[in-house]
Design an enzyme around this catalytic site. Structure first.
Site, short mmCIF file in Angstrom:
data_model
loop_
_atom_site.label_atom_id
_atom_site.label_comp_id
_atom_site.label_asym_id
_atom_site.label_seq_id
_atom_site.Cartn_x
_atom_site.Cartn_y
_atom_site.Cartn_z
CD GLU A 116 -3.18 0.65 0.34
OE1 GLU A 116 -2.64 1.50 -0.58
OE2 GLU A 116 -4.39 1.13 0.47
CG ASP A 117 -1.03 4.44 -1.56
OD1 ASP A 117 -1.67 3.95 -0.70
OD2 ASP A 117 -1.43 5.51 -2.18
CG ASP B 122 -5.98 8.25 6.59
OD1 ASP B 122 -5.19 8.81 7.31
OD2 ASP B 122 -6.94 8.86 6.07
CG PHE C 131 -4.56 14.88 1.59
CD1 PHE C 131 -5.14 13.61 1.53
CD2 PHE C 131 -3.99 15.37 0.26
CE1 PHE C 131 -5.55 13.09 0.36
CE2 PHE C 131 -4.38 14.57 -1.04
CZ PHE C 131 -4.83 13.42 -0.85
NE ARG D 195 -2.85 7.98 -9.00
CZ ARG D 195 -3.54 7.53 -8.20
NH1 ARG D 195 -2.70 6.91 -6.77
NH2 ARG D 195 -4.87 7.59 -7.88
P1 IMP Z 1 -7.79 4.34 4.68
O1 IMP Z 1 -8.78 3.25 4.25
O2 IMP Z 1 -8.36 5.32 5.53
O3 IMP Z 1 -6.79 3.62 5.65
O4 IMP Z 1 -7.31 4.95 3.56
C1 IMP Z 1 -6.43 4.19 2.77
C2 IMP Z 1 -6.35 4.86 1.19
O5 IMP Z 1 -6.81 6.21 1.10
C3 IMP Z 1 -4.79 4.97 0.79
O6 IMP Z 1 -4.94 3.60 0.05
C4 IMP Z 1 -4.92 6.13 0.15
O7 IMP Z 1 -5.34 5.64 -1.32
C5 IMP Z 1 -6.01 7.02 0.40
N1 IMP Z 1 -5.13 8.15 1.40
C6 IMP Z 1 -5.13 8.10 2.61
N2 IMP Z 1 -4.63 9.08 3.08
C7 IMP Z 1 -4.08 9.87 1.97
C8 IMP Z 1 -3.31 10.94 1.58
O8 IMP Z 1 -2.62 11.62 2.67
N3 IMP Z 1 -2.96 11.26 0.59
C9 IMP Z 1 -3.44 10.76 -0.78
N4 IMP Z 1 -4.21 9.35 -0.31
C10 IMP Z 1 -4.61 8.92 0.84
MG MG Z 2 -4.46 3.48 -1.76
#
Ligand code: IMP
Ligand code: MG
Length: 184
Positions: free
Chosen positions: A103-104, A107, A156, A169
């Site tokens: 994963e990138d 969050d 963010f 990206r």
């Molecule tokens: P989660 O399900 O809340 O953990 O969010 C995960 C996904 O949200 C990641 O795979 C990202 O694609 C996107 N995401 C979360 N935070 C960021 C950020 O700061 N910048 C860009 N994408 C984010």
């Molecule tokens: Mg993602």
């Protein structure tokens, strides 16, 4: 000093430079290689954000491996929507395979928790997670994350695979949001 950038209507400031990222990814690759020598793991990338990281990570890892991709979506703009949608499924079986989810960023952890549950039903030999970034203060779901590149504040970020509404990206460095919009 590197300059701030604009994407759509937002301004971002430099946060992690390309060298810092590459050094950390190289370390993660070596660590994974030590654990997975002779296991031929499957790197499972979560599209689109993980593509750049995964490409660098598998080369830094430098052991025989396979890659596969899955697409999920929980974000709109700079906010999590609270719902995870599967947009694209898997084309290989993960049964008895050593899977490393790539994963990138983690969050809230919602996307990863959802994915781990789904992967578990496929009876893999093992599952680990490699995420470049983690926002520990945002975590709402308890997760076991084996490989974390950087723990970062809950702001963010864009670049190195991460986007803001589709853009950013391709940036080799990572930038952090400077001025949150008034509605946040
Ligand atoms: P989660 O399900 O809340 O953990 O969010 C995960 C996904 O949200 C990641 O795979 C990202 O694609 C996107 N995401 C979360 N935070 C960021 C950020 O700061 N910048 C860009 N994408 C984010
Ligand atoms: Mg993602």
């Amino acid at each position: 000093m590197a300059a701030q950038i604009r994407i759509h209507e937002l301004t971002f400031v430099p946060f992690l430079n390309a060298d810092q990222i590459q050094r950390r990814v190289a370390e993660m690759g070596r660590e994974i290689a030590a654990h997975y020598q002779d296991k031929q793991p499957v790197f499972l990338g979560v599209l689109n954000g993980s593509v750049i990281f995964l490409a660098d990570l598998i080369r830094a890892c430098a052991i025989p491996s396979e890659m596969a991709f899955i697409r999920l979506r929980s974000y709109a703009g700079t906010q999590s929507t609270g719902e995870v949608k599967k947009i694209l499924g898997l084309d290989i079986t993960l049964e008895n395979r050593h899977v490393i989810i790539v994963e990138d960023i983690v969050d809230s952890g919602r996307t990863m928790a959802h994915l781990l549950e789904e992967i578990a039903t496929m009876h893999p030999a093992s599952v680990a997670v490699a995420t470049l970034l983690l926002k520990p203060e945002m975590l709402e779901f308890p997760l076991d994350l084996q490989y974390v590149g950087f723990s970062i504040p809950p702001k963010f970020v864009v670049g190195y695979g991460l986007d803001y509404n589709g853009l950013g990206r391709e940036l080799p460095a990572i930038y952090q949001l400077k001025n949150p919009p008034l509605e946040e």
